[in-house]
Design a protein around this motif. Structure first.
Motif, PDB file in Angstrom:
ATOM      1  N   GLY A  73       0.821  -1.202   0.000  1.00  0.00           N
ATOM      2  CA  GLY A  73       0.000   0.000   0.000  1.00  0.00           C
ATOM      3  C   GLY A  73       0.853   1.247   0.000  1.00  0.00           C
ATOM      4  N   ARG A  74       0.408   2.246  -0.735  1.00  0.00           N
ATOM      5  CA  ARG A  74       1.096   3.529  -0.710  1.00  0.00           C
ATOM      6  C   ARG A  74       0.669   4.282   0.539  1.00  0.00           C
ATOM      7  NH1 ARG A  74      -0.531   5.944  -6.276  1.00  0.00           N
ATOM      8  NH2 ARG A  74      -1.547   7.166  -4.716  1.00  0.00           N
ATOM      9  N   THR A  75       1.579   5.063   1.083  1.00  0.00           N
ATOM     10  CA  THR A  75       1.271   5.817   2.288  1.00  0.00           C
ATOM     11  C   THR A  75       1.528   7.297   2.078  1.00  0.00           C
ATOM     12  OG1 THR A  75       3.496   5.571   3.203  1.00  0.00           O
ATOM     13  CG2 THR A  75       1.877   3.874   3.782  1.00  0.00           C
ATOM     14  N   ALA A  76       0.892   8.086   2.913  1.00  0.00           N
ATOM     15  CA  ALA A  76       1.144   9.524   2.964  1.00  0.00           C
ATOM     16  C   ALA A  76       2.350   9.693   3.878  1.00  0.00           C
ATOM     17  CB  ALA A  76      -0.069  10.247   3.539  1.00  0.00           C
ATOM     18  N   VAL A  77       3.485  10.029   3.337  1.00  0.00           N
ATOM     19  CA  VAL A  77       4.719  10.086   4.109  1.00  0.00           C
ATOM     20  C   VAL A  77       4.645  11.194   5.145  1.00  0.00           C
ATOM     21  CG1 VAL A  77       7.219  10.430   3.955  1.00  0.00           C
ATOM     22  CG2 VAL A  77       6.017   9.177   2.153  1.00  0.00           C
ATOM     23  N   GLY A  78       4.834  10.830   6.398  1.00  0.00           N
ATOM     24  CA  GLY A  78       4.797  11.789   7.497  1.00  0.00           C
ATOM     25  C   GLY A  78       3.612  11.536   8.415  1.00  0.00           C
ATOM     26  N   VAL A 120      -0.455   9.513  14.058  1.00  0.00           N
ATOM     27  CA  VAL A 120      -0.532   8.388  13.121  1.00  0.00           C
ATOM     28  C   VAL A 120       0.542   8.639  12.076  1.00  0.00           C
ATOM     29  CG1 VAL A 120      -1.969   7.149  11.468  1.00  0.00           C
ATOM     30  CG2 VAL A 120      -3.004   8.164  13.513  1.00  0.00           C
ATOM     31  N   ASN A 121       1.535   7.772  12.026  1.00  0.00           N
ATOM     32  CA  ASN A 121       2.650   7.984  11.114  1.00  0.00           C
ATOM     33  C   ASN A 121       2.407   7.299   9.773  1.00  0.00           C
ATOM     34  OD1 ASN A 121       5.068   9.032  10.345  1.00  0.00           O
ATOM     35  ND2 ASN A 121       6.313   7.493  11.365  1.00  0.00           N
ATOM     36  N   CYS A 133     -10.875   5.257   4.352  1.00  0.00           N
ATOM     37  CA  CYS A 133     -11.316   6.205   5.360  1.00  0.00           C
ATOM     38  C   CYS A 133     -10.614   5.872   6.668  1.00  0.00           C
ATOM     39  CB  CYS A 133     -12.832   6.095   5.527  1.00  0.00           C
ATOM     40  SG  CYS A 133     -13.517   7.213   6.766  1.00  0.00           S
ATOM     41  N   HIS A 134     -10.094   6.877   7.337  1.00  0.00           N
ATOM     42  CA  HIS A 134      -9.374   6.673   8.595  1.00  0.00           C
ATOM     43  C   HIS A 134     -10.224   7.220   9.743  1.00  0.00           C
ATOM     44  CE1 HIS A 134      -5.731   5.651   6.356  1.00  0.00           C
ATOM     45  NE2 HIS A 134      -6.111   6.617   5.533  1.00  0.00           N
ATOM     46  N   ARG A 135     -10.625   6.346  10.619  1.00  0.00           N
ATOM     47  CA  ARG A 135     -11.428   6.769  11.776  1.00  0.00           C
ATOM     48  C   ARG A 135     -10.532   7.398  12.830  1.00  0.00           C
ATOM     49  NH1 ARG A 135     -16.031   2.263  13.018  1.00  0.00           N
ATOM     50  NH2 ARG A 135     -17.182   2.600  11.091  1.00  0.00           N
ATOM     51  N   LEU A 136     -11.090   8.378  13.494  1.00  0.00           N
ATOM     52  CA  LEU A 136     -10.383   9.068  14.564  1.00  0.00           C
ATOM     53  C   LEU A 136     -10.912   8.594  15.914  1.00  0.00           C
ATOM     54  CD1 LEU A 136     -10.463  12.568  12.857  1.00  0.00           C
ATOM     55  CD2 LEU A 136      -8.467  11.095  13.138  1.00  0.00           C
ATOM     56  N   ALA A 137     -10.439   9.186  16.961  1.00  0.00           N
ATOM     57  CA  ALA A 137     -10.859   8.802  18.313  1.00  0.00           C
ATOM     58  C   ALA A 137     -12.383   8.879  18.442  1.00  0.00           C
ATOM     59  CB  ALA A 137     -10.204   9.721  19.329  1.00  0.00           C
ATOM     60  N   PRO A 138     -12.987   7.930  19.152  1.00  0.00           N
ATOM     61  CA  PRO A 138     -14.459   7.924  19.299  1.00  0.00           C
ATOM     62  C   PRO A 138     -15.019   9.226  19.880  1.00  0.00           C
ATOM     63  CG  PRO A 138     -13.548   5.852  20.060  1.00  0.00           C
ATOM     64  CD  PRO A 138     -12.379   6.766  19.789  1.00  0.00           C
TER      65      PRO A 138
END
Length: 120
Positions: free
Chosen positions: A36-41, A55-56, A63-68
């Motif tokens: 998988g490609r990632t967003a570097v940083g 989140v590194n 979709c990336h879920r955040l804290a509840p």
């Protein structure tokens, strides 16, 4: 004692070498395509409960879920832009666009962010 190589034997080994090389190349390409490609940083965010989470190099897909409890501030230190959502599944309106190397804080009376996606 060495055995002399005939022209036919040499061609056969060359074909086998080419076939083996092509097979190895195909396997290598197939294996790498699953990466998988990632967003570097990092994406760094502060929750409504004052926890700071980093989140590194998140994946550029999905979709990336955040804290509840939701997020009130986000810092995008990746090399790509992100879109913040008020829902848990990256849908709906009232989104916030956070360019690379920017920080954004939600408006005081607005709902917290609950997910994000990567612009790619």
């Amino acid at each position: 004692m060495t055995t002399p190589v005939t022209a036919t034997g040499h061609r056969r080994r060359s074909r086998l070498g080419v076939a083996a090389g092509a097979t190895l190349l195909a396997l290598t390409v197939t294996g790498c395509s699953g990466l998988g490609r990632t967003a570097v940083g990092p994406v760094i965010y502060s929750t409504e409960r004052d926890a700071v989470i980093m989140v590194n190099s998140p994946s550029v897909k999905g979709c990336h879920r955040l804290a509840p409890s939701g997020v009130r501030e986000v810092e995008n230190r990746t090399l790509v832009d992100i879109i913040m959502y008020r829902t848990r599944n990256c849908t709906g309106g009232n989104t916030t666009y956070v360019p690379t190397t920017f920080t954004d804080t939600k408006a005081h009376n607005s709902r917290p962010w609950r997910s994000y996606s990567i612009v790619h």
